[in-house]
Design a protein around this motif. Structure first.
Motif, PDB file in Angstrom:
ATOM      1  N   LYS A 156       2.016   2.963  -4.898  1.00 37.89           N
ATOM      2  CA  LYS A 156       1.737   3.264  -3.497  1.00 37.89           C
ATOM      3  C   LYS A 156       0.230   3.306  -3.244  1.00 37.89           C
ATOM      4  CE  LYS A 156       5.727   3.890  -1.370  1.00 37.89           C
ATOM      5  NZ  LYS A 156       6.095   3.158  -0.128  1.00 37.89           N
ATOM      6  N   VAL A 157      -0.501   3.869  -4.200  1.00 35.68           N
ATOM      7  CA  VAL A 157      -1.960   3.915  -4.080  1.00 35.68           C
ATOM      8  C   VAL A 157      -2.515   2.495  -4.078  1.00 35.68           C
ATOM      9  CG1 VAL A 157      -4.094   4.744  -5.124  1.00 35.68           C
ATOM     10  CG2 VAL A 157      -2.037   6.171  -5.207  1.00 35.68           C
ATOM     11  N   GLU A 158      -2.013   1.665  -4.975  1.00 30.11           N
ATOM     12  CA  GLU A 158      -2.468   0.279  -5.052  1.00 30.11           C
ATOM     13  C   GLU A 158      -2.101  -0.482  -3.786  1.00 30.11           C
ATOM     14  OE1 GLU A 158      -4.464  -0.998  -7.331  1.00 30.11           O
ATOM     15  OE2 GLU A 158      -4.515   1.031  -8.200  1.00 30.11           O
ATOM     16  N   TRP A 163      -3.927  -2.863   1.443  1.00 25.93           N
ATOM     17  CA  TRP A 163      -4.054  -2.846   2.899  1.00 25.93           C
ATOM     18  C   TRP A 163      -5.529  -2.793   3.318  1.00 25.93           C
ATOM     19  CZ3 TRP A 163      -0.786  -3.961   6.605  1.00 25.93           C
ATOM     20  CH2 TRP A 163       0.583  -3.749   6.462  1.00 25.93           C
ATOM     21  N   LEU A 164      -6.315  -2.020   2.569  1.00 22.06           N
ATOM     22  CA  LEU A 164      -7.719  -1.767   2.919  1.00 22.06           C
ATOM     23  C   LEU A 164      -8.690  -2.698   2.201  1.00 22.06           C
ATOM     24  CD1 LEU A 164      -7.550   2.143   2.734  1.00 22.06           C
ATOM     25  CD2 LEU A 164      -7.505   0.728   4.810  1.00 22.06           C
ATOM     26  N   LYS A 170     -15.658   0.472  -2.409  1.00 17.83           N
ATOM     27  CA  LYS A 170     -15.420   0.832  -3.804  1.00 17.83           C
ATOM     28  C   LYS A 170     -14.515   2.064  -3.825  1.00 17.83           C
ATOM     29  CE  LYS A 170     -20.064  -0.759  -4.999  1.00 17.83           C
ATOM     30  NZ  LYS A 170     -21.406  -0.357  -5.497  1.00 17.83           N
ATOM     31  N   PHE A 171     -13.286   1.884  -4.271  1.00 17.53           N
ATOM     32  CA  PHE A 171     -12.307   2.961  -4.231  1.00 17.53           C
ATOM     33  C   PHE A 171     -12.432   3.873  -5.450  1.00 17.53           C
ATOM     34  CE2 PHE A 171     -10.436  -0.387  -1.621  1.00 17.53           C
ATOM     35  CZ  PHE A 171     -10.110   0.320  -0.478  1.00 17.53           C
ATOM     36  N   LEU A 172     -12.409   5.166  -5.191  1.00 18.34           N
ATOM     37  CA  LEU A 172     -12.415   6.165  -6.247  1.00 18.34           C
ATOM     38  C   LEU A 172     -11.289   7.158  -5.996  1.00 18.34           C
ATOM     39  CD1 LEU A 172     -16.223   7.072  -6.628  1.00 18.34           C
ATOM     40  CD2 LEU A 172     -14.850   5.645  -8.147  1.00 18.34           C
TER      41      LEU A 172
END
Length: 368
Positions: A156-158, A163-164, A170-172
């Motif tokens: 779900k996080v992925e 989507w974004l 840079k996702f953390l």
């Protein structure tokens, strides 16, 4: 990706997210809702959204992704509204607030209903507000903090990150508690300090204009964030109250340390205090987006004659370079004035340098 996105809150952040998502997902349909109907109208006219929603419920039942881009004090009530809506089984709900613990706690009601909520915070902003200021590249190379709670499937996080993806951020992943402390240190608390410096200068002014005149240079620059929205910072501080109280206590201890050094006339201690701060400050990354939006200023030495400002802005307009602010430094006494032009991005500032140097012989610099 295909599907429908419901964007609740059509301001700078929400609008910029919509533009970024559209860049990477051409087939998505973006529905928008805002209590300010003028913002809805503008968002539709600017093609930031495809459809206007009369109510949150209307858009929520069709959405594959719901983004809450409202002030943090409103977000919990939006979550409660969504909890009473009929939502798709696989929908993801996220937010963009700069505080997380209270919001994530409020999202429990969604998780109890089997709905995925993932807290989010894109660490980028602008001098301007409203959907009209939205930029599809606002979040490029910025940190985007996600605060998934235990039990949220990684897929779900992925999926949210996909989507974004158009943000090029840079996702953390970080816990809500750690998020609030870190952003408290590097963003929320500095806004308190900036505001307090302005209050102190105003008290020192004592009805005279000399302090304000002399403060127009560097002092104005280091306190620029004090010009941020009072409504927003009231809400943020109250949402992050415990962290703020802790940081204020630590700050008092820090100032007592400086006070002691001065009482003792401790030359070595005072030198070390500033030297250590300089060493730490000089190691900070440059040209990186952080919790406080950057200011991209260009200083132009211009002769003092009528029409010089319109001349400069005219050249920038020819090259289609947008500015966010313009002002004149009043601390110079010679025949040249200093025109300070602010830009949205470092790239715009660099383009402005080439533009001004091409059309004029005025001197430009990134510092006064």
């Amino acid at each position: 990706m295909k599907g429908k996105v419901l964007l609740i809150g059509l301001g700078l952040i929400g609008g910029s997210l919509a533009l970024a998502m559209r860049r990477s997902h051409k087939d998505i349909i973006i529905m928008g809702y805002d209590v300010n109907k003028e913002q809805c109208r503008l968002a539709k006219k600017l093609q930031v959204i495809d459809e206007e929603c009369v109510t949150i419920e209307d858009g929520a039942k069709e959405a594959d992704l719901v983004i809450i881009a409202t002030p943090v004090n409103i977000t919990p009530s939006i979550i409660a509204t969504l909890a009473n809506c009929t939502l798709k089984e696989n929908v993801i709900v996220t937010d963009v607030g700069s505080t997380k613990q209270k919001i994530v706690k409020a999202s429990t009601i969604l998780r109890e209903n089997g709905i995925t909520f993932i807290g989010g915070h894109p660490m980028a902003g602008s001098h301007k507000s409203g959907v009209i200021a939205a930029k599809e590249r606002l979040f490029e190379n910025a940190f985007y903090l996600l605060t998934p709670t235990d039990g949220i499937p990684m897929e779900k996080v992925e999926q949210l990150k996909e989507w974004l993806a158009g943000t090029n951020a840079k996702f953390l992943h970080i816990s809500p508690k750690e998020h609030d402390y870190i952003t408290g240190v590097i963003s929320h608390f500095p806004h308190i300090i900036a505001a307090s410096l302005v209050h102190q200068a105003e008290q020192a002014n004592n009805g005279k204009n000399l302090v304000n005149r002399l403060a127009a240079g560097g002092f104005r620059d280091i306190t620029r964030i004090a010009s941020s929205s009072p409504d927003m910072w009231r809400d943020i501080l109250l949402h992050n109250k415990d962290v703020m109280l802790r940081l204020l206590s630590e700050w008092r201890q820090e100032m007592e340390r400086v006070e002691q050094l001065l009482h003792e006339e401790n030359e070595t201690g005072i030198y070390d205090y500033f030297f250590q701060a300089k060493e730490t400050r000089d190691q900070l990354p440059t040209n990186k987006k952080g919790a406080i939006h950057s200011f991209y200023d260009l200083f132009v030495d211009v002769p003092d004659y009528p029409g010089v400002i319109s001349e400069i802005t005219g050249y920038l307009a020819i090259e289609d370079i947008s500015i966010t602010n313009i002002r004149i430094l009043e601390t110079r006494e010679d025949i040249y004035g200093v025109l300070v032009i602010s830009f949205q991005t470092d790239d715009d500032r660099k383009r402005a340098v080439h533009c001004i140097e091409h059309y004029t012989d005025y001197m430009t610099s990134f510092g006064p």
